[in-house]
Design a protein around this motif. Structure first.
Motif, PDB file in Angstrom:
ATOM      1  N   HIS A   1       1.160   7.460  39.981  1.00  0.00           N
ATOM      2  CA  HIS A   1       2.401   7.408  40.761  1.00  0.00           C
ATOM      3  C   HIS A   1       2.523   6.155  41.622  1.00  0.00           C
ATOM      4  O   HIS A   1       3.633   5.834  42.077  1.00  0.00           O
ATOM      5  N   VAL A   2       1.412   5.442  41.852  1.00  0.00           N
ATOM      6  CA  VAL A   2       1.465   4.341  42.818  1.00  0.00           C
ATOM      7  C   VAL A   2       2.327   3.173  42.343  1.00  0.00           C
ATOM      8  O   VAL A   2       2.757   2.355  43.160  1.00  0.00           O
ATOM      9  N   ILE A   3       2.624   3.089  41.055  1.00  0.00           N
ATOM     10  CA  ILE A   3       3.443   1.969  40.576  1.00  0.00           C
ATOM     11  C   ILE A   3       4.926   2.323  40.541  1.00  0.00           C
ATOM     12  O   ILE A   3       5.746   1.479  40.210  1.00  0.00           O
ATOM     13  N   LEU A   4       5.263   3.559  40.896  1.00  0.00           N
ATOM     14  CA  LEU A   4       6.661   3.983  40.843  1.00  0.00           C
ATOM     15  C   LEU A   4       7.446   3.465  42.038  1.00  0.00           C
ATOM     16  O   LEU A   4       6.904   3.292  43.135  1.00  0.00           O
ATOM     17  N   THR A   5       8.731   3.248  41.827  1.00  0.00           N
ATOM     18  CA  THR A   5       9.646   2.928  42.918  1.00  0.00           C
ATOM     19  C   THR A   5      10.146   4.234  43.525  1.00  0.00           C
ATOM     20  O   THR A   5      10.603   5.125  42.812  1.00  0.00           O
ATOM     21  N   HIS A   6      10.054   4.365  44.825  1.00  0.00           N
ATOM     22  CA  HIS A   6      10.438   5.603  45.478  1.00  0.00           C
ATOM     23  C   HIS A   6      11.957   5.677  45.658  1.00  0.00           C
ATOM     24  O   HIS A   6      12.601   4.675  45.965  1.00  0.00           O
ATOM     25  N   PRO A   7      12.539   6.857  45.479  1.00  0.00           N
ATOM     26  CA  PRO A   7      13.985   7.018  45.675  1.00  0.00           C
ATOM     27  C   PRO A   7      14.355   6.848  47.148  1.00  0.00           C
ATOM     28  O   PRO A   7      13.550   7.099  48.038  1.00  0.00           O
ATOM     29  N   THR A   8      15.582   6.426  47.362  1.00  0.00           N
ATOM     30  CA  THR A   8      16.084   6.221  48.718  1.00  0.00           C
ATOM     31  C   THR A   8      17.105   7.292  49.059  1.00  0.00           C
ATOM     32  O   THR A   8      18.093   7.471  48.334  1.00  0.00           O
ATOM     33  N   LEU A   9      16.849   8.012  50.152  1.00  0.00           N
ATOM     34  CA  LEU A   9      17.780   9.028  50.636  1.00  0.00           C
ATOM     35  C   LEU A   9      18.229   8.662  52.046  1.00  0.00           C
ATOM     36  O   LEU A   9      17.498   7.986  52.788  1.00  0.00           O
ATOM     37  N   ASP A  10      19.414   9.104  52.439  1.00  0.00           N
ATOM     38  CA  ASP A  10      19.895   8.853  53.791  1.00  0.00           C
ATOM     39  C   ASP A  10      18.967   9.520  54.801  1.00  0.00           C
ATOM     40  O   ASP A  10      18.779  10.747  54.773  1.00  0.00           O
ATOM     41  N   ASN A  11      18.346   8.704  55.659  1.00  0.00           N
ATOM     42  CA  ASN A  11      17.410   9.200  56.668  1.00  0.00           C
ATOM     43  C   ASN A  11      16.230   9.950  56.039  1.00  0.00           C
ATOM     44  O   ASN A  11      15.643  10.833  56.661  1.00  0.00           O
ATOM     45  N   GLY A  12      15.924   9.617  54.806  1.00  0.00           N
ATOM     46  CA  GLY A  12      14.829  10.295  54.115  1.00  0.00           C
ATOM     47  C   GLY A  12      13.477   9.702  54.462  1.00  0.00           C
ATOM     48  O   GLY A  12      13.360   8.512  54.753  1.00  0.00           O
ATOM     49  N   LYS A  13      12.431  10.541  54.439  1.00  0.00           N
ATOM     50  CA  LYS A  13      11.055  10.115  54.669  1.00  0.00           C
ATOM     51  C   LYS A  13      10.193  10.493  53.473  1.00  0.00           C
ATOM     52  O   LYS A  13      10.470  11.484  52.790  1.00  0.00           O
ATOM     53  N   LEU A  14       9.164   9.718  53.265  1.00  0.00           N
ATOM     54  CA  LEU A  14       8.297   9.883  52.108  1.00  0.00           C
ATOM     55  C   LEU A  14       7.021  10.623  52.512  1.00  0.00           C
ATOM     56  O   LEU A  14       6.373  10.278  53.496  1.00  0.00           O
ATOM     57  N   TYR A  15       6.660  11.643  51.729  1.00  0.00           N
ATOM     58  CA  TYR A  15       5.442  12.415  51.974  1.00  0.00           C
ATOM     59  C   TYR A  15       4.688  12.514  50.652  1.00  0.00           C
ATOM     60  O   TYR A  15       5.188  13.121  49.697  1.00  0.00           O
ATOM     61  N   LEU A  16       3.483  11.925  50.597  1.00  0.00           N
ATOM     62  CA  LEU A  16       2.760  11.808  49.334  1.00  0.00           C
ATOM     63  C   LEU A  16       1.365  12.408  49.415  1.00  0.00           C
ATOM     64  O   LEU A  16       0.805  12.582  50.499  1.00  0.00           O
ATOM     65  N   VAL A  17       0.818  12.720  48.236  1.00  0.00           N
ATOM     66  CA  VAL A  17      -0.573  13.122  48.117  1.00  0.00           C
ATOM     67  C   VAL A  17      -1.457  12.048  48.745  1.00  0.00           C
ATOM     68  O   VAL A  17      -1.179  10.850  48.636  1.00  0.00           O
ATOM     69  N   GLN A  18      -2.502  12.473  49.433  1.00  0.00           N
ATOM     70  CA  GLN A  18      -3.422  11.539  50.080  1.00  0.00           C
ATOM     71  C   GLN A  18      -4.689  11.423  49.247  1.00  0.00           C
ATOM     72  O   GLN A  18      -5.284  12.431  48.872  1.00  0.00           O
TER      73      GLN A  18
END
Length: 464
Positions: free
Chosen positions: A260-277
């Motif tokens: 997943h690290v090479i993927l481009t993350h989607p952009t949402l209005d006021n969205g935050k990203l939470y990923l596996v550590q």
């Protein structure tokens, strides 16, 4: 997985063997320690001598740092310019055999070989042979030197070499401490340098452990390291499984890590990203010479979760096979004996039971009566990845997937799910897996809106 910012920085890593040779004329422990210490002093002097050579791997560049001789480059050559001399895999693939890469692409890890010149200039004296008869013990060990420094591309080669030599000298001091501490009779345990990536701003650190000594026996040392680097005692940082894996080194088991690290993350209005550590392996249909196409998706999702706990240093056992998973369910009384060797599906509850039985890992179960409700679970999923950081197994109907993260807007409620799909049947081709969506971002419509789902949320043990 850590991605080095290749536009601004690089890791210089020097590796090579140094031979430790001691002639012990006495078995007295104190005298043996003195001889070993003197030998380490000699090794440190070799690193500081003119015979020390650093060869840049995959290039023609050879450096004599203590003679201020830099071969085809100058002391003021920047790290960025040095990287242009390195032959990369990309060049090999397109058949380019140029000495120097003039396009200036970046190299995130610069590998160097540590060597020692054994010949001296000038006429050599005639050899003299002598014979002495006495009882003695010859102690010999190969020290696996392995040092890293983080640099920016504007740093000069002179400065980097100075830092590398300091790191080698310091590592020999640490190796001496380990060797003397674990000296048993005339047996020497080889010191083993390992690199660990700590939370920012601490970064990459190197620790020397005695090779072959179990992590449990190193608990006192690991606790000291936690205190030294002001780390909490609720998770492991210095177990061998946590050792940093350099991005230019392939994994020997053949599984892809963190696609997943090479993927481009989607952009949402006021969205935050939470990923596996942390790090996990991608397990999917048809791996390990097992034909589980059509029935083994939950098994594969469970294997991905198990790989996460293994690679974060929480457990030592290998990722369980399908048969081991089935046997575990029989052992806990969840399935009859005939279940072993069958092609029967399993779900989130079975995944929870196996994790608890085989890994001693507890899990929370989230029940969703229909797929349309998953869109409202953003807060719970975000909190899981923020606090636990483990992959989530989700099962519904006859399908199972792995959720690796979410991007969620608290203000609008919009949500996207990062899905790792175990139904993939192809080769370990990262480009195919990511471009075809086998690992990718999905919207709420990805789920069957009328089917019920159970989610298994593994909890991180509070150990170090």
């Amino acid at each position: 997985m850590v991605v080095v910012d290749s536009d601004t920085s690089s890791i210089f890593r020097v590796r090579g063997p140094l031979e430790l040779r001691c002639l012990l004329d006495s078995t007295d422990a104190q005298l043996m320690r003195q001889v070993i210490s003197r030998t380490f002093v000699t090794l440190r002097s070799q690193v500081k001598s003119e015979s020390c050579v650093l060869a840049v791997c995959n290039s023609s560049v050879i450096i004599w740092p203590n003679k201020a001789v830099y071969g085809e480059i100058t002391p003021d050559t920047t790290c960025e310019d040095l990287c242009q001399w390195i032959q990369t895999d990309e060049q090999d693939n397109v058949g380019k055999k140029k000495k120097k890469n003039k396009k200036g692409f970046s190299v995130s890890v610069v590998n160097l070989r540590l060597m020692m010149e054994v010949t001296k200039p000038g006429p050599l004296p005639a050899p003299i042979l002598s014979k002495t008869l006495k009882k003695s013990h010859f102690l010999r060990a190969t020290l696996p030197m392995d040092c890293v420094v983080r640099t920016s591309y504007n740093d000069t080669v002179r400065d980097v070499c100075k830092r590398l030599l300091e790191a080698l000298t310091n590592q020999l001091c640490e190796m001496e401490k380990i060797a003397l501490l674990h000296l048993s009779g005339a047996t020497l345990i080889v010191p083993e340098p390992l690199h660990f990536l700590l939370p920012d701003p601490k970064g990459l650190v190197t620790v020397v452990f005695p090779a072959g000594v179990h992590d449990k026996e190193l608990e006192t040392r690991r606790r000291e390291l936690h205190q030294q680097f002001e780390l909490p005692d609720d998770r492991p940082y210095f177990r061998r499984a946590n050792a940093y894996h350099f991005p230019n080194e392939p994994y020997k088991d053949g599984y892809l890590r963190n696609p997943h690290v090479i993927l481009t993350h989607p952009t949402l209005d006021n969205g935050k990203l939470y990923l596996v550590q942390g790090v996990y392996s991608y397990h999917h249909y048809m791996q390990d010479r097992a034909d589980d196409n059509g029935w083994g998706c939950a098994y594969r999702s469970l294997q991905t979760i198990c790989s996460w706990f293994q690679q974060q240093g929480y457990v030592e056992r290998s990722v369980p096979t399908h048969r081991e998973i089935q046997q575990a369910l029989v052992d806990v009384g969840d399935k009859p004996a005939s279940f072993v060797g069958s092609r029967q599906w399993i779900g989130s509850i079975e995944v929870q039971n196996v994790l608890n039985h085989l890994l001693d890992i507890t899990s929370k179960i989230m029940f969703v009566s229909q797929g349309s409700e998953l869109a409202s679970k953003g807060r719970e999923l975000a909190n899981h990845f923020l606090t636990e950081g483990t992959p989530i197994m989700i099962g519904g109907g006859v399908l199972a997937h792995t959720i690796l993260g979410v991007t969620w807007s608290e203000t609008t409620g919009q949500i996207r799910y990062l899905i790792l799909d175990p139904h993939y049947t192809g080769a370990e081709d990262l480009q195919v897996i990511t471009e075809k969506g086998w690992c990718g971002w999905k919207g709420p419509d990805f789920w069957d809106q009328t089917a019920y789902y159970n989610l298994c949320l593994p909890q991180r043990p509070r150990i170090f």
